[in-house]
Design a protein around this motif. Structure first.
Motif, PDB file in Angstrom:
ATOM      1  N   VAL A  40      58.094 -11.291 -26.058  1.00  0.00           N
ATOM      2  CA  VAL A  40      57.777 -12.356 -27.015  1.00  0.00           C
ATOM      3  C   VAL A  40      58.893 -12.399 -28.054  1.00  0.00           C
ATOM      4  O   VAL A  40      59.316 -11.352 -28.560  1.00  0.00           O
ATOM      5  CB  VAL A  40      56.427 -12.115 -27.712  1.00  0.00           C
ATOM      6  CG1 VAL A  40      56.181 -13.183 -28.771  1.00  0.00           C
ATOM      7  CG2 VAL A  40      55.286 -12.103 -26.705  1.00  0.00           C
TER       8      VAL A  40
ATOM      9  N   ALA B 257      50.313 -14.071 -29.704  1.00  0.00           N
ATOM     10  CA  ALA B 257      51.660 -14.475 -29.324  1.00  0.00           C
ATOM     11  C   ALA B 257      51.760 -14.751 -27.834  1.00  0.00           C
ATOM     12  O   ALA B 257      52.630 -15.503 -27.387  1.00  0.00           O
ATOM     13  CB  ALA B 257      52.653 -13.385 -29.726  1.00  0.00           C
ATOM     14  N   ARG B 258      50.875 -14.116 -27.048  1.00  0.00           N
ATOM     15  CA  ARG B 258      50.866 -14.335 -25.602  1.00  0.00           C
ATOM     16  C   ARG B 258      49.497 -13.958 -25.077  1.00  0.00           C
ATOM     17  O   ARG B 258      48.829 -13.069 -25.609  1.00  0.00           O
ATOM     18  CB  ARG B 258      51.958 -13.507 -24.922  1.00  0.00           C
ATOM     19  CG  ARG B 258      52.000 -13.679 -23.407  1.00  0.00           C
ATOM     20  CD  ARG B 258      53.229 -13.062 -22.782  1.00  0.00           C
ATOM     21  NE  ARG B 258      53.137 -13.080 -21.321  1.00  0.00           N
ATOM     22  CZ  ARG B 258      54.099 -12.673 -20.509  1.00  0.00           C
ATOM     23  NH1 ARG B 258      55.240 -12.220 -21.003  1.00  0.00           N
ATOM     24  NH2 ARG B 258      53.936 -12.721 -19.196  1.00  0.00           N
ATOM     25  N   GLN B 259      49.047 -14.630 -24.011  1.00  0.00           N
ATOM     26  CA  GLN B 259      47.747 -14.365 -23.408  1.00  0.00           C
ATOM     27  C   GLN B 259      47.887 -14.184 -21.906  1.00  0.00           C
ATOM     28  O   GLN B 259      48.853 -14.658 -21.287  1.00  0.00           O
ATOM     29  CB  GLN B 259      46.777 -15.513 -23.707  1.00  0.00           C
ATOM     30  CG  GLN B 259      46.447 -15.676 -25.176  1.00  0.00           C
ATOM     31  CD  GLN B 259      45.589 -16.883 -25.447  1.00  0.00           C
ATOM     32  OE1 GLN B 259      46.080 -18.007 -25.527  1.00  0.00           O
ATOM     33  NE2 GLN B 259      44.283 -16.664 -25.579  1.00  0.00           N
ATOM     34  N   GLY B 260      46.911 -13.491 -21.309  1.00  0.00           N
ATOM     35  CA  GLY B 260      46.929 -13.275 -19.874  1.00  0.00           C
ATOM     36  C   GLY B 260      45.600 -12.722 -19.404  1.00  0.00           C
ATOM     37  O   GLY B 260      44.574 -12.847 -20.078  1.00  0.00           O
TER      38      GLY B 260
ATOM     39  N   TRP C  77      55.496  -7.443 -21.152  1.00  0.00           N
ATOM     40  CA  TRP C  77      55.500  -8.750 -21.788  1.00  0.00           C
ATOM     41  C   TRP C  77      56.635  -8.826 -22.799  1.00  0.00           C
ATOM     42  O   TRP C  77      56.948  -7.838 -23.482  1.00  0.00           O
ATOM     43  CB  TRP C  77      54.172  -9.019 -22.492  1.00  0.00           C
ATOM     44  CG  TRP C  77      53.044  -9.350 -21.562  1.00  0.00           C
ATOM     45  CD1 TRP C  77      53.072  -9.292 -20.197  1.00  0.00           C
ATOM     46  CD2 TRP C  77      51.740  -9.784 -21.918  1.00  0.00           C
ATOM     47  NE1 TRP C  77      51.851  -9.663 -19.682  1.00  0.00           N
ATOM     48  CE2 TRP C  77      51.008  -9.972 -20.721  1.00  0.00           C
ATOM     49  CE3 TRP C  77      51.103 -10.028 -23.120  1.00  0.00           C
ATOM     50  CZ2 TRP C  77      49.688 -10.398 -20.713  1.00  0.00           C
ATOM     51  CZ3 TRP C  77      49.781 -10.453 -23.116  1.00  0.00           C
ATOM     52  CH2 TRP C  77      49.080 -10.638 -21.923  1.00  0.00           C
TER      53      TRP C  77
END
Length: 621
Positions: free
Chosen positions: A441, A429-432, A439
């Motif tokens: 989402v 759902a999210r990358q970093g 975070w």
């Protein structure tokens, strides 16, 4: 008597235990044919070839027993001295000395390597004569894998002419050992689909790996529901979703394949194969190395020699516990943790990251129309189990090892609970590239999910994660609804007026010391314009010891009363989403798990109620 040392992980059994009694007929054999009179000489030759191959395999294992260097072991070494931490049939598991590092696993002596090559040459000749024999091809793949010749093992498995499902299982074994987990999963799924029903039931038994509650989770009569639960078990056991495939499941299937190759073969212990050897193999994998010990005291007598099998010292438990399975997806922020595998019913060590560290975290859900906003705060801590009771998010970061790995990749997964055991790279759902942060989402509020925050460094072979179940937000009981309460850092004097303003202060933990000042925030939805709300915020014990429950039952002890504060909230300036925050000095509570409950009542409407589990840790921990 056999002893198994886990962590410094060892299996030991007297070498001079007498000749092995042949095990029952192997589960995987080539189809039986009835020979005609013209085929009798050929059948006799085939029987002789197979008998010679079996004798060569037995001779090698007997040779291995005699060529492993013997050493005298004192009673205080590796925590043995006759101690048995867990009896297992003819075996004994001994976990070693807590805190003591395991001794190195020695290389295979050269004479044993040479003898294994000779055995493989003889098995290759037998395989050429009997290309369809399952036992021979299984032994060839087994010993090639043991020798580290995965290229050769793959060639043998690929040319397998035996029972189709057995050939697929051997393919899966080689693919798994070669870290090709997608191909391994596909091969094992092919094997399961092709094998007979009775054999499939045996391959789908996880009873050795789970406690009573875990076995109860899978013990349902409906086959479809049982398959669904089994898929969930292995989806949760996958060490990292950021790595394609499910290497924990393929490791289990590879161990099952190894068990089938050893059922009807001689083993270094010189024992007939039985359920105790099967259990230890499925729980922890087969030996990484062997030792021979003299002068080791067993429970009944002093043996002159004992074979010792060294297992993986870095193993961890990745399978969820029984209570976690029964409660899923209603799990807590510190659920589904990676656990040191010394005293667990199963263990595994991923080749890409032998140790996966737990992250500390806090997760909360907020309503956004038909969607759900997930707020996830995370940070790494100094050591497994270290408290963040008196730390701000930045203080909690482990800087003992300097900067973060330069190739660090992090990802937050919010996967539907229903799904396949094997996935080729589920979409995050999210990358970093950080291991500390908050975070957010937004996802559809239509299904329960698996939340997994993961970090991975390929160069340093290190990984971090936090994982839990995440239920969809329930439909409001009345016209008013409330979000999850969320713990905030109370360092700022000003209370935040919106969730966006509070995000920077979200604590990456739900573990505190008694007496800690914390700030609690939440959102309320649906309060009519001009209406006030009656608010109740309280703390109550989530679990009690058996002694306290007995004391309360016999009225020897008074049950603890919830700590509750109540007030009337002013009407909002306009209808819609209202954010509120309050500072709370945690009372002098005993260490344990507690529920923070929040109730919002407007007029005579059904109240909105929510809870959050948190932990009070012992002072100074």
């Amino acid at each position: 008597m056999i002893s198994v040392l886990l962590l410094a992980t060892t299996l030991a059994v007297p070498v001079h235990a007498g000749p092995a009694v042949p095990a029952s007929a192997p589960a995987v054999r080539a189809p039986v044919t009835v020979a005609t009179s013209a085929a009798l000489p050929q059948a006799a030759d085939s029987s002789r070839t197979l008998r010679d191959a079996r004798r060569a395999q037995e001779d090698f294992e007997r040779f291995r027993e005699t060529r492993i260097p013997a050493q005298v072991q004192r009673p205080d070494e590796r925590g043995q001295g006759g101690r048995c931490d867990e009896p297992m049939g003819r075996l004994c598991l001994s976990y070693g000395v807590d805190g003591a590092p395991p001794s190195p696993i020695g290389a295979t002596p050269r004479p044993i390597q040479d003898a294994r090559r000779e055995l493989l040459d003889k098995l290759a000749e037998a395989g050429a004569a009997l290309p369809g024999d399952d036992w021979i091809v299984g032994q060839r793949v087994r010993y090639l894998v043991e020798a580290g010749d995965l290229l050769g093992a793959g060639a043998v498995a690929e040319s397998c002419a035996g029972t189709p499902w057995w050939c697929s299982a051997l393919d899966g074994l080689v693919y798994h050992e070669d870290d090709r987990w997608i191909e391994a999963g596909e091969a094992f799924l092919d094997a399961l689909e092709a094998m007979p029903d009775r054999e499939r039931e045996r391959w789908q038994g996880e009873s050795y790996l789970l406690e009573r509650d875990g076995r109860r989770f899978l013990d349902v009569s409906d086959r479809g529901e049982r398959d669904r639960r089994r898929a969930l078990l292995w989806r949760l056991a996958d060490p990292l979703y950021i790595i394609p495939g499910n290497d924990r499941w393929t490791a289990h299937m590879a161990r099952l394949t190894q068990v089938r190759t050893m059922e009807d073969a001689w083993n270094p212990f010189g024992l007939a194969w039985d359920i105790d050897l099967e259990e230890v193999t499925l729980r922890y994998g087969w030996a990484l190395g062997w030792e021979r010990v003299r002068g080791q005291q067993s429970f009944q007598r002093l043996t002159q020699n004992a074979m010792v099998a060294r297992l993986d010292p870095d193993r961890r438990r990745y399978l969820p516990t029984g209570p976690e399975l029964l409660e899923f997806p209603a799990t807590e922020d510190d659920a589904l943790r990676v656990i040191d595998g010394r005293r667990e019913p199963s263990g595994y060590s991923p080749t890409y990251a032998p140790v996966v560290d737990n992250l500390s975290s806090q997760t909360a859900r907020f309503r956004r129309g038909s969607d759900m906003l997930v707020v996830h705060a995370f940070a790494r801590v100094g050591m497994p189990g270290a408290t963040m009771a008196s730390a701000s998010p930045s203080d909690a970061v482990d800087n003992a090892n300097g900067d973060l790995p330069r190739d660090l990749a992090t990802a937050l997964f919010l996967l539907p609970v229903e799904g396949p055991i094997i996935e080729d790279g589920p979409q995050p759902a999210r990358q970093g590239n950080e291991l500390e942060g908050v975070w957010t989402v937004e996802v559809p509020n239509d299904t329960d999910r698996i939340l997994s925050m993961e970090g991975y460094s390929r160069l340093e072979r290190r990984a971090w994660r936090t994982r839990r179940g995440l239920e969809r937000l329930p439909d409001p009981a009345g016209s008013v609804a409330v979000s999850d309460p969320i713990f905030l850092d109370a360092a700022s004097l000003d209370l935040p007026e919106t969730l966006d303003a509070a995000l920077a202060d979200v604590l990456p933990t739900v573990r505190f010391e008694a007496g800690r000042l914390v700030r609690i925030g939440w959102e309320v939805y649906g309060i009519p314009e001009g209406s006030s709300a009656a608010v109740a915020l309280g703390i109550e014990r989530a679990e009690q010891s058996l002694a306290r429950r007995i004391g309360e039952f016999f009225r020897v002890l008074e049950p603890p009363q919830p700590v509750t504060i109540r007030w009337d909230d002013a009407p909002p300036e306009s209808p819609g989403v209202v954010f509120r925050a309050v500072d709370l000095q945690l009372p002098a509570l005993d260490a344990g798990r507690y529920d923070l409950f929040l109730e919002i009542r407007v007029d005579d409407a059904e109240p909105a109620v929510t809870r959050r589990r948190f932990v009070i840790e012992e002072s100074g921990r």
